[in-house]
Write a protein that holds these residues in place. Structure first.
Motif, mmCIF file in Angstrom:
data_model
loop_
_atom_site.group_PDB
_atom_site.id
_atom_site.type_symbol
_atom_site.label_atom_id
_atom_site.label_comp_id
_atom_site.label_asym_id
_atom_site.label_seq_id
_atom_site.Cartn_x
_atom_site.Cartn_y
_atom_site.Cartn_z
ATOM 1 N N ALA A 4 -1.893 11.307 -2.823
ATOM 2 C CA ALA A 4 -2.179 10.131 -1.997
ATOM 3 C C ALA A 4 -1.763 10.372 -0.549
ATOM 4 O O ALA A 4 -0.872 11.156 -0.250
ATOM 5 C CB ALA A 4 -1.444 8.918 -2.547
ATOM 6 N N LEU A 5 -2.435 9.702 0.313
ATOM 7 C CA LEU A 5 -2.132 9.734 1.737
ATOM 8 C C LEU A 5 -2.120 11.149 2.314
ATOM 9 O O LEU A 5 -1.220 11.535 3.052
ATOM 10 C CB LEU A 5 -0.830 8.991 2.034
ATOM 11 C CG LEU A 5 -0.813 7.527 1.591
ATOM 12 C CD1 LEU A 5 0.484 6.859 1.973
ATOM 13 C CD2 LEU A 5 -1.984 6.753 2.141
ATOM 14 N N GLN A 63 0.247 8.234 7.236
ATOM 15 C CA GLN A 63 0.536 6.872 6.806
ATOM 16 C C GLN A 63 0.203 5.916 7.932
ATOM 17 O O GLN A 63 0.166 6.311 9.102
ATOM 18 C CB GLN A 63 1.982 6.708 6.362
ATOM 19 C CG GLN A 63 2.993 6.662 7.484
ATOM 20 C CD GLN A 63 4.395 6.405 6.945
ATOM 21 O OE1 GLN A 63 4.752 6.883 5.870
ATOM 22 N NE2 GLN A 63 5.178 5.671 7.690
ATOM 23 N N PHE A 73 0.841 -1.200 0.000
ATOM 24 C CA PHE A 73 0.000 0.000 0.000
ATOM 25 C C PHE A 73 0.880 1.255 0.000
ATOM 26 O O PHE A 73 0.653 2.184 -0.779
ATOM 27 C CB PHE A 73 -0.918 -0.013 1.230
ATOM 28 C CG PHE A 73 -1.862 1.145 1.298
ATOM 29 C CD1 PHE A 73 -3.067 1.115 0.613
ATOM 30 C CD2 PHE A 73 -1.551 2.272 2.041
ATOM 31 C CE1 PHE A 73 -3.947 2.194 0.671
ATOM 32 C CE2 PHE A 73 -2.422 3.350 2.109
ATOM 33 C CZ PHE A 73 -3.620 3.308 1.418
ATOM 34 N N ASN A 85 2.719 1.620 -3.407
ATOM 35 C CA ASN A 85 1.818 2.072 -4.468
ATOM 36 C C ASN A 85 1.451 3.546 -4.321
ATOM 37 O O ASN A 85 1.232 4.230 -5.314
ATOM 38 C CB ASN A 85 0.528 1.251 -4.479
ATOM 39 C CG ASN A 85 0.732 -0.133 -5.018
ATOM 40 O OD1 ASN A 85 1.843 -0.538 -5.358
ATOM 41 N ND2 ASN A 85 -0.343 -0.895 -5.100
ATOM 42 N N ASN A 86 1.356 4.024 -3.102
ATOM 43 C CA ASN A 86 0.888 5.387 -2.863
ATOM 44 C C ASN A 86 2.009 6.420 -2.806
ATOM 45 O O ASN A 86 1.738 7.611 -2.802
ATOM 46 C CB ASN A 86 0.040 5.439 -1.591
ATOM 47 C CG ASN A 86 -1.359 4.920 -1.842
ATOM 48 O OD1 ASN A 86 -2.175 5.586 -2.445
ATOM 49 N ND2 ASN A 86 -1.623 3.698 -1.417
ATOM 50 N N ARG A 87 3.248 6.001 -2.781
ATOM 51 C CA ARG A 87 4.368 6.953 -2.732
ATOM 52 C C ARG A 87 4.484 7.771 -4.016
ATOM 53 O O ARG A 87 4.946 8.898 -3.996
ATOM 54 C CB ARG A 87 5.677 6.217 -2.452
ATOM 55 C CG ARG A 87 5.811 5.879 -0.992
ATOM 56 C CD ARG A 87 7.253 5.749 -0.562
ATOM 57 N NE ARG A 87 7.277 5.746 0.901
ATOM 58 C CZ ARG A 87 7.269 4.647 1.638
ATOM 59 N NH1 ARG A 87 7.263 3.466 1.077
ATOM 60 N NH2 ARG A 87 7.275 4.727 2.948
ATOM 61 N N SER A 135 2.051 8.888 -5.917
ATOM 62 C CA SER A 135 0.937 9.812 -6.132
ATOM 63 C C SER A 135 1.092 11.040 -5.244
ATOM 64 O O SER A 135 1.244 10.925 -4.034
ATOM 65 C CB SER A 135 -0.390 9.106 -5.819
ATOM 66 O OG SER A 135 -1.448 10.023 -5.857
ATOM 67 N N ILE A 166 -4.562 2.916 -5.072
ATOM 68 C CA ILE A 166 -4.027 4.235 -4.725
ATOM 69 C C ILE A 166 -5.131 5.033 -4.023
ATOM 70 O O ILE A 166 -6.258 5.082 -4.478
ATOM 71 C CB ILE A 166 -3.504 4.981 -5.960
ATOM 72 C CG1 ILE A 166 -2.268 4.243 -6.477
ATOM 73 C CG2 ILE A 166 -3.187 6.426 -5.655
ATOM 74 C CD1 ILE A 166 -1.669 4.829 -7.736
ATOM 75 N N ALA A 167 -4.774 5.623 -2.904
ATOM 76 C CA ALA A 167 -5.734 6.370 -2.091
ATOM 77 C C ALA A 167 -6.289 7.544 -2.886
ATOM 78 O O ALA A 167 -5.599 8.158 -3.689
ATOM 79 C CB ALA A 167 -5.058 6.863 -0.808
ATOM 80 N N SER A 179 -0.043 15.080 5.325
ATOM 81 C CA SER A 179 0.257 13.697 4.963
ATOM 82 C C SER A 179 0.075 12.790 6.183
ATOM 83 O O SER A 179 0.196 13.208 7.325
ATOM 84 C CB SER A 179 1.664 13.579 4.388
ATOM 85 O OG SER A 179 2.620 13.997 5.314
#
Length: 184
Positions: A26-27, A53, A16, A19-21, A23, A182-183, A51
């Motif tokens: 994201a997060l 996590q 997770f 994958n989101n780093r 974007s 992706i968030a 941000s």
């Protein structure tokens, strides 16, 4: 603690985060100083996007009052699932569709989760149905993913009805079968 579920959650969280780093949006979450969490990676003014996590829990959350109130022993895999990370809900993809793994943001959120689960168990008892513990939301509003507390199977159930189908033989297998999304 259920080691297989713990390892599956660690693997899912790792994927997770990977994958989101990539974007930019994201997060991110609105900062709320009245709703503290170790998940915040920065502080801000109320309502600022900051941000966040998932953060590994360092001390296991206690289910004793929950179990005592219901006269029930919680299946060890679902206990481990909710005791693994502090986090916002986590979006994922399963072969049968998208879902959100329900997570706890802080200890007050854990208390709220327990109250909702008590209501769910009492409804199941009133309807004389197998006791299930929900852990994920699906794309369809009135369907949830739950763990059959007796067997440990992951089931798809429509709220108020008996589970429609077994999705996985256990929670660890289920967690290994999903992919992070992706968030938003």
């Amino acid at each position: 603690m259920n080691q297989a579920v713990s390892e599956a959650m660690d693997g899912f969280i790792h994927k997770f985060l990977q994958n989101n780093r990539s974007s930019k949006s994201a997060l991110q979450i609105e900062y709320d100083p009245a709703w503290p969490s170790l998940c915040y990676r920065q502080q801000g003014a109320t309502g600022d996007l900051v941000s966040w996590q998932p953060v590994k829990q360092s001390k296991a959350l206690v289910w004793d009052d929950f179990e005592k109130a219901l006269g029930l022993n919680l299946h060890p895999s679902i206990s481990t699932f909710y005791q693994s990370y502090w986090s916002e809900h986590l979006r994922a993809q399963h072969t049968s569709g998208q879902l959100e793994l329900i997570q706890v943001w802080n200890e007050a959120d854990f208390e709220r989760l327990q109250q909702n689960l008590i209501g769910h168990i009492l409804m199941k008892r009133r309807l004389k149905q197998a006791e299930t513990i929900f852990f994920a939301l699906t794309e369809e509003d009135d369907f949830i993913l739950s763990l059959n507390n007796a067997s440990g199977e992951v089931v798809l159930e429509q709220i108020g009805l008996e589970p429609k189908q077994v999705i996985a033989p256990d929670l660890a297998s289920f967690l290994l079968s999903i992919e992070p999304v992706i968030a938003a």
